[in-house]
Scaffold this motif. Structure first.
Motif, PDB file in Angstrom:
ATOM      1  N   ILE A 110       0.848  -1.198   0.000  1.00  0.00           N
ATOM      2  CA  ILE A 110       0.000   0.000   0.000  1.00  0.00           C
ATOM      3  C   ILE A 110       0.880   1.243   0.000  1.00  0.00           C
ATOM      4  CG2 ILE A 110      -1.726   1.319   1.297  1.00  0.00           C
ATOM      5  CD1 ILE A 110      -2.728  -1.393   2.409  1.00  0.00           C
ATOM      6  N   ALA A 111       1.920   1.229   0.810  1.00  0.00           N
ATOM      7  CA  ALA A 111       2.832   2.385   0.884  1.00  0.00           C
ATOM      8  C   ALA A 111       3.471   2.639  -0.479  1.00  0.00           C
ATOM      9  CB  ALA A 111       3.914   2.133   1.941  1.00  0.00           C
ATOM     10  N   ARG A 112       3.909   1.586  -1.154  1.00  0.00           N
ATOM     11  CA  ARG A 112       4.500   1.759  -2.496  1.00  0.00           C
ATOM     12  C   ARG A 112       3.468   2.257  -3.491  1.00  0.00           C
ATOM     13  NH1 ARG A 112       7.438  -2.396  -0.675  1.00  0.00           N
ATOM     14  NH2 ARG A 112       6.078  -4.067  -1.401  1.00  0.00           N
ATOM     15  N   GLU A 113       2.262   1.724  -3.414  1.00  0.00           N
ATOM     16  CA  GLU A 113       1.189   2.112  -4.340  1.00  0.00           C
ATOM     17  C   GLU A 113       0.818   3.581  -4.175  1.00  0.00           C
ATOM     18  OE1 GLU A 113      -1.671   1.659  -7.298  1.00  0.00           O
ATOM     19  OE2 GLU A 113      -0.260   0.123  -6.643  1.00  0.00           O
ATOM     20  N   MET A 114       0.796   4.044  -2.923  1.00  0.00           N
ATOM     21  CA  MET A 114       0.385   5.423  -2.650  1.00  0.00           C
ATOM     22  C   MET A 114       1.562   6.384  -2.575  1.00  0.00           C
ATOM     23  SD  MET A 114      -2.673   4.749   0.105  1.00  0.00           S
ATOM     24  CE  MET A 114      -3.183   6.451   0.139  1.00  0.00           C
ATOM     25  N   ASN A 115       2.781   5.875  -2.704  1.00  0.00           N
ATOM     26  CA  ASN A 115       3.999   6.694  -2.635  1.00  0.00           C
ATOM     27  C   ASN A 115       4.158   7.409  -1.295  1.00  0.00           C
ATOM     28  OD1 ASN A 115       4.920   6.065  -5.258  1.00  0.00           O
ATOM     29  ND2 ASN A 115       3.425   7.513  -6.094  1.00  0.00           N
ATOM     30  N   TYR A 116       3.907   6.655  -0.236  1.00  0.00           N
ATOM     31  CA  TYR A 116       4.105   7.154   1.121  1.00  0.00           C
ATOM     32  C   TYR A 116       5.006   6.172   1.857  1.00  0.00           C
ATOM     33  CZ  TYR A 116       0.275  10.488   0.504  1.00  0.00           C
ATOM     34  OH  TYR A 116      -0.512  11.503   0.073  1.00  0.00           O
ATOM     35  N   SER A 117       5.492   6.582   3.032  1.00  0.00           N
ATOM     36  CA  SER A 117       6.339   5.690   3.821  1.00  0.00           C
ATOM     37  C   SER A 117       5.483   4.616   4.497  1.00  0.00           C
ATOM     38  CB  SER A 117       7.116   6.476   4.877  1.00  0.00           C
ATOM     39  OG  SER A 117       6.242   6.918   5.895  1.00  0.00           O
ATOM     40  N   HIS A 118       6.136   3.537   4.792  1.00  0.00           N
ATOM     41  CA  HIS A 118       5.487   2.412   5.466  1.00  0.00           C
ATOM     42  C   HIS A 118       4.928   2.870   6.817  1.00  0.00           C
ATOM     43  CE1 HIS A 118       5.369  -1.390   7.749  1.00  0.00           C
ATOM     44  NE2 HIS A 118       5.115  -1.950   6.578  1.00  0.00           N
ATOM     45  N   ARG A 119       5.717   3.652   7.524  1.00  0.00           N
ATOM     46  CA  ARG A 119       5.334   4.141   8.846  1.00  0.00           C
ATOM     47  C   ARG A 119       4.097   5.046   8.778  1.00  0.00           C
ATOM     48  NH1 ARG A 119       9.494   7.527  12.584  1.00  0.00           N
ATOM     49  NH2 ARG A 119       8.077   7.971  14.263  1.00  0.00           N
ATOM     50  N   TRP A 120       4.038   5.910   7.779  1.00  0.00           N
ATOM     51  CA  TRP A 120       2.905   6.819   7.645  1.00  0.00           C
ATOM     52  C   TRP A 120       1.628   6.029   7.327  1.00  0.00           C
ATOM     53  CZ3 TRP A 120      -0.634   8.425   3.940  1.00  0.00           C
ATOM     54  CH2 TRP A 120      -1.325   9.595   4.252  1.00  0.00           C
ATOM     55  N   ILE A 121       1.744   5.034   6.467  1.00  0.00           N
ATOM     56  CA  ILE A 121       0.577   4.219   6.116  1.00  0.00           C
ATOM     57  C   ILE A 121       0.079   3.459   7.344  1.00  0.00           C
ATOM     58  CG2 ILE A 121      -0.191   2.204   4.766  1.00  0.00           C
ATOM     59  CD1 ILE A 121      -0.069   4.746   3.110  1.00  0.00           C
ATOM     60  N   LYS A 122       0.994   2.974   8.191  1.00  0.00           N
ATOM     61  CA  LYS A 122       0.578   2.290   9.413  1.00  0.00           C
ATOM     62  C   LYS A 122      -0.196   3.232  10.335  1.00  0.00           C
ATOM     63  CE  LYS A 122       3.049  -0.842  11.443  1.00  0.00           C
ATOM     64  NZ  LYS A 122       4.103  -1.622  12.093  1.00  0.00           N
ATOM     65  N   ARG A 123       0.254   4.476  10.408  1.00  0.00           N
ATOM     66  CA  ARG A 123      -0.453   5.466  11.245  1.00  0.00           C
ATOM     67  C   ARG A 123      -1.841   5.765  10.677  1.00  0.00           C
ATOM     68  NH1 ARG A 123       3.279  10.374  11.964  1.00  0.00           N
ATOM     69  NH2 ARG A 123       4.930   9.067  11.208  1.00  0.00           N
ATOM     70  N   VAL A 124      -1.900   5.962   9.368  1.00  0.00           N
ATOM     71  CA  VAL A 124      -3.192   6.239   8.723  1.00  0.00           C
ATOM     72  C   VAL A 124      -4.118   5.034   8.902  1.00  0.00           C
ATOM     73  CG1 VAL A 124      -4.336   6.623   6.500  1.00  0.00           C
ATOM     74  CG2 VAL A 124      -2.266   7.886   7.058  1.00  0.00           C
ATOM     75  N   HIS A 125      -3.565   3.850   8.768  1.00  0.00           N
ATOM     76  CA  HIS A 125      -4.358   2.632   8.932  1.00  0.00           C
ATOM     77  C   HIS A 125      -4.943   2.551  10.345  1.00  0.00           C
ATOM     78  CE1 HIS A 125      -4.722  -1.766   9.793  1.00  0.00           C
ATOM     79  NE2 HIS A 125      -5.429  -1.691   8.677  1.00  0.00           N
ATOM     80  N   ALA A 126      -4.147   2.798  11.345  1.00  0.00           N
ATOM     81  CA  ALA A 126      -4.626   2.760  12.738  1.00  0.00           C
ATOM     82  C   ALA A 126      -5.723   3.805  12.958  1.00  0.00           C
ATOM     83  CB  ALA A 126      -3.467   2.984  13.693  1.00  0.00           C
TER      84      ALA A 126
END
Length: 144
Positions: A110-126
């Motif tokens: 998801i992070a690669r698909e959206m061009n965001y960091s893994h950490r940021w996607i985890k925060r958004v997911h939570a």
């Protein structure tokens, strides 16, 4: 059923499908291998007239029919989750939830698909899970 359990239903079914696919592959390998003869004298009251590979072919047929039903159920669950995700207030959170639970993507993908960091996607997911739970408190129990 909690929100997380509701959203993870497609993941669990996908896991079971993969296990069945591996079992089918093993049965196919066993069915294609010749059976070794037994040279030991033994008495069998009821003689098995089926060839060993026939049992494996029967198991393959049963598992393939189960897989057809599982794939149909998986599509239904994905659609159910997708409908529940519709209407989230934040479009980024909605997209992350859709990628994760409808398309069954990993956080890194998801992070690669959206061009965001893994950490940021985890925060958004939570954060998205919290908002989803607040906006859909009864949806998981309604779908059981």
């Amino acid at each position: 059923m909690t929100t997380k359990e509701f959203l993870n239903q497609p993941f669990e079914l996908q896991r079971l499908i993969k296990i069945k696919e591996k079992r089918i592959q093993c049965y196919r390998e066993l069915a294609s291998c010749p059976a070794s003869p037994s040279f030991e004298p033994h008495y069998a009251a009821t003689r098995n007239t089926k060839a060993p590979f026939e049992r494996y072919l029967e198991k393959i047929n049963v598992l393939e029919e189960e897989l057809i039903n599982d794939y149909a159920k998986l599509e239904y669950l994905k659609h159910e989750v997708d409908v529940a995700i519709d209407g989230m207030e934040d479009p980024i959170e909605e997209l992350v939830l859709r990628y994760r639970y409808s398309k069954l993507m990993k956080i890194g993908d998801i992070a690669r698909e959206m061009n965001y960091s893994h950490r940021w996607i985890k925060r958004v997911h939570a954060r998205a899970l919290e908002h989803f739970e607040r906006s859909h408190p009864s949806s998981p129990s309604d779908h059981c």
